[in-house]
Structures are given as structure tokens and as C-alpha cells.
Design an enzyme around this catalytic site. Structure first.
Site, short mmCIF file in Angstrom:
data_model
loop_
_atom_site.label_atom_id
_atom_site.label_comp_id
_atom_site.label_asym_id
_atom_site.label_seq_id
_atom_site.Cartn_x
_atom_site.Cartn_y
_atom_site.Cartn_z
N GLN A 1 -12.18 -13.79 -4.67
CA GLN A 1 -13.65 -13.45 -3.52
C GLN A 1 -15.36 -13.80 -4.22
O GLN A 1 -15.00 -12.92 -5.26
CB GLN A 1 -13.36 -12.35 -2.96
CG GLN A 1 -14.72 -12.13 -2.14
CD GLN A 1 -14.44 -10.26 -1.71
OE1 GLN A 1 -14.90 -9.28 -2.67
NE2 GLN A 1 -14.23 -10.41 -0.53
N TYR B 1 -24.18 -8.62 3.25
CA TYR B 1 -23.95 -9.10 1.39
C TYR B 1 -24.59 -9.84 1.90
O TYR B 1 -25.08 -11.03 3.57
CB TYR B 1 -22.68 -9.51 1.47
CG TYR B 1 -22.34 -8.70 0.61
CD1 TYR B 1 -21.88 -8.02 -1.43
CD2 TYR B 1 -21.54 -7.62 1.22
CE1 TYR B 1 -20.84 -7.18 -1.19
CE2 TYR B 1 -20.59 -6.66 0.57
CZ TYR B 1 -20.91 -6.36 -0.90
OH TYR B 1 -19.99 -5.18 -1.97
N ARG C 1 -5.37 -1.37 2.50
CA ARG C 1 -5.19 0.46 1.24
C ARG C 1 -3.07 0.39 2.15
O ARG C 1 -2.60 1.55 1.06
CB ARG C 1 -5.34 1.19 3.01
CG ARG C 1 -6.36 1.16 2.80
CD ARG C 1 -7.94 2.03 3.72
NE ARG C 1 -7.95 1.77 5.18
CZ ARG C 1 -8.34 1.87 6.73
NH1 ARG C 1 -8.09 2.79 6.25
NH2 ARG C 1 -8.31 0.69 6.68
#
Length: 413
Positions: free
Chosen positions: A103, A173, A350
Site C-alpha cells: 500500500q 490522506y 479485523r
């Protein structure tokens, strides 16, 4: 479509030039396992566990395109110094049977001068409401420099043996903040209507596509909406997705929600771990966080497949680009639902932190359900090393034989 004709989510699939052994991707989750900004054995073990557990591809987060792009301490900068460790990491994941993606990101408004040594940049002057950090307006020359940084980082990923890169266009971002009319108030060709505000992410994708030259896959992680009034919402993000799709620079688009600036629970959903966050904050922040933390972080109930209602809007507008569904995917039924809805890949975060071997478990028994409770205490662990707090092996490490030889030898009466 006839259900029998649908692709098997646990069968092989193409992502650009790469064939993944199945359609399940370990989503990028901040790792906290590179304290010196370089690959560690701990990081290798972390990603190896998902590969051994059966995912098609695991995603390394968060790889900075430059030192100024960092959002937290200890993040890997895609550089010559990091290259040997990155090669070890990709080799180990490949040996365990999975593909691996890097990433690539620039934090922008999420950065802090105390970390990077420079004032954070934003499309326009901005104050991050979470950190109260001032962000200055990025210049045109700096925009082109950041685009070049993404290209150089992509070349490092290729040299390191990654199978794909994921361009971080989400969560406010720097690239994502250009898409937000709340943050981007520019008057030049990078501001104004959504076509102009999409220019920066399109130019990043075009540069990376040029550098990659078809050698590895290219994914972009795009905010559908960020939960902030007056910011990114689905109507305009659909247009951004269409523009990227028409450019033909991406192999896949991973759809996400939320921001790292305010109301972060809009991304995660479920329990809000205010008390746990307070324990890792500076003393001056502890009481305010306990008092208003739930309001500042937001509170949104968890639901299975919670991003699907927004994400399904993107299926009919994509022509060249595959889609990755994220959010509340925890069992085989969810994988099948995603495929039936028109998505090509399924991303899990998760649930895999809780059980790295969940994909293998679902392959062996389609009725298996994730043990993740969505207590979200894993969010707090990024200040140390990311792990599921309910898994002792991740939290404390593997059980070792006692060091005391007298205790290690069984006694017989």
C-alpha cells in the site's frame, strides 16, 4: 445470473497480470511492527500468517512514498534502504503460497510536523480537527513531486518482488483530500468541480501505470464517502471512479469509507474503545478523550457487509476496472454475497487479525463463523504492534518451554 455460474470466491482469479489463488485479500491494517522503519522478522511473521492461513493476497500497510509522507512513527519508506528487507518479506509470503501487495501512500493532512519535521500539506490551508495541526497549501511543483514519488515507490515495489501496489486514495490522506470539497478549495486546475478535484489521483494512477508497465497489478483504495458533512459523498466519488475507469490505469478499485481526520469509527463500526485509547494518549489528552472521545470518534453500530449499500452503486459504472468489496466480511456467506453482487474480490481486515487461518477454515467448512467481536481494541494496538487482543499468541507471542530445567522435567512420585 445463475448462482451455479458465479465464480468461486475461493477459486483462482486474475488481478491484472497476476493470478491470485483465490479472491480474498487481507486488507491493509496499520501494523506497528517496523519501529525503525524497516522490515522486521515480526512483520514477516505477521504477513506469513495470513499467507499460511489461505488468503489470495496480503497487503502491507502503510508504505510511505517519501519520508514526509508518514502518518505514524516506524512506517516503511519505499527506498533503497528498505529494499533488502522488502525482498525477504515478499519471498517468505510467496513461499507460503500467497501474493503480496504494497500500500503506497502520502499522509498529507494526517501527518504531523513532530513526526516528519515539516509542516503537513493539504490542497488548501487546513487545520486537522483531530490533531489541531496546521496544514499549508501544497504548490503545483510539489503536486508533481508527489506524483513522481508514487512512481518511484512503485518501482521499489517491483524491485522488491511485490505482486501489486495499492494506491491509498482514501481516508482524507493527501490524494483523498483533493477529492474533498471541504478540504480542497483551490482555484486552479486541481480544484473546483469533481473532475478537477479528481485530477491529482488520476495523475498518480497514470504515473504508476507508466512505471509498472503491466508487470504487477495496480489497485486504488477509494473513499465512497467519509462521513463528514460537506466532504466526500457517493455522488461525486462515483464520478471519480468513472474517470479512473475510463483512464484504464487501474486493475481494481477497493471501496472504502471514513477518514483519519474525524469520526474514524465511521470506517470501523462497532464498539468505541475510548478507555483503551485514553491509556496510550499523553497525560493532557486522557481526560478530554474520556469526556468527549465517543463523540469525536463517532459511534456507529456494526452490521455485516456494512459498506455494501454504498459499494453496490459502483458495480454498474465500472467498465475496465474490477471491484474489491470491504467492510463486515466475516464468513463464506458474505464472500458468496459479494460475488453475487458483482464484486471481483473481497477484502477482510479485523476478522483475519482475529483468525489468520480463517480462509482455510472456511474452505474446510462453509458454516464457520468468525470469532471477531468487533470490540475494536485492535485499533489501539497500532501504537505498539497491531494484533487482536483476544488472541494470546498474537498479544504475548508463542508459549515457550520453561527456562528453569527443574520445572521442565516431570517429577514422578
Amino acid at each position: 445470473m445463475n448462482v451455479a455460474a458465479l465464480p468461486d470466491p475461493l477459486g483462482p482469479a486474475r488481478l491484472g497480470p497476476v493470478t491470485l489463488r483465490n479472491r480474498v485479500i487481507k486488507a491493509a491494517t496499520s501494523e506497528g511492527r517496523s519501529p525503525d522503519g524497516l522490515v522486521t522478522e515480526d512483520l514477516i511473521d505477521f504477513h506469513r500468517s495470513f499467507a499460511l492461513g489461505g488468503v489470495g493476497m496480503t497487503t502491507v500497510a502503510y508504505c510511505c512514498v517519501s519520508p514526509e509522507a508518514a502518518s505514524a512513527p516506524g512506517q516503511i519508506v519505499m527506498s533503497a534502504e528498505a529494499l533488502p528487507g522488502l525482498r525477504r518479506l515478499t519471498d517468505e509470503v510467496h513461499a507460503a503460497g500467497a501474493a503480496i501487495s504494497a500500500q503506497l501512500g502520502h499522509a498529507g493532512v494526517v501527518a504531523h510536523k513532530r513526526l516528519t519535521g515539516v509542516t503537513p500539506m493539504a490542497p488548501s490551508r487546513f487545520v486537522n480537527p483531530a490533531s489541531m495541526a496546521y496544514c499549508r497549501e501544497i504548490t503545483r511543483a510539489e503536486i508533481h513531486s508527489v506524483i513522481d514519488d508514487f512512481g518511484r515507490a512503485a518501482q521499489v515495489a517491483i524491485d522488491a518482488g511485490f505482486d501489486a501496489v495499492e494506491l491509498h486514495f482514501g481516508h482524507l490522506y493527501l490524494p483523498s483530500s483533493f477529492l474533498s470539497p471541504l478540504v480542497n478549495r483551490r482555484k486552479d486546475e486541481y480544484g473546483g468541480d469533481i473532475d478537477n478535484r479528481s485530477r491529482f489521483v488520476r495523475e498518480i494512477a497514470a504515473r504508476v501505470h507508466e512505471v509498472v508497465g503491466g508487470r504487477i497489478g495496480i489497485i486504488a483504495k477509494l473513499d465512497m464517502d467519509d462521513g463528514l458533512p460537506g466532504s466526500i459523498w457517493v455522488d461525486e466519488s462515483l464520478r471519480t471512479a468513472q474517470l479512473l475507469d475510463a483512464d484504464g490505469t487501474l486493475d481494481a478499485l477497493e471501496l472504502t469509507q471514513g477518514s483519519s481526520v474525524f469520526k474514524p469509527m465511521y470506517l470501523f463500526r462497532g464498539d468505541v474503545p475510548v478507555k483503551e485509547f485514553a491509556t496510550v494518549m499523553p497525560p493532557a489528552m486522557k481526560l478530554p478523550l474520556r469526556l468527549v472521545g465517543k463523540w469525536a470518534m463517532g459511534s456507529y453500530p456494526y452490521e455485516d457487509l456494512y459498506m455494501l449499500p454504498a459499494a453496490r452503486q459502483f458495480v454498474p459504472v465500472m467498465r475496465n476496472t474490477k471491484l474489491v468489496l470491504l467492510g463486515g466480511i466475516t464468513n463464506r456467506d458474505h464472500l458468496d454475497t459479494g460475488i453475487a453482487e458483482g464484486f471481483d474480490f473481497l477484502a477482510m481486515g479485523r476478522a483475519l487479525l482475529r483468525e489468520p487461518g480463517l480462509v482455510n477454515a472456511m474452505r474446510a467448512d462453509a458454516t464457520v463463523r468468525s470469532r471477531c467481536t468487533h470490540n475494536n481494541k485492535c485499533m489501539v494496538t497500532v501504537f505498539g504492534r497491531t494484533h487482536c487482543v483476544l488472541d494470546p499468541a498474537q498479544r504475548y507471542g508463542p508459549v515457550r518451554a520453561p527456562q528453569d530445567s527443574s520445572a521442565a522435567v516431570p517429577l514422578h512420585g
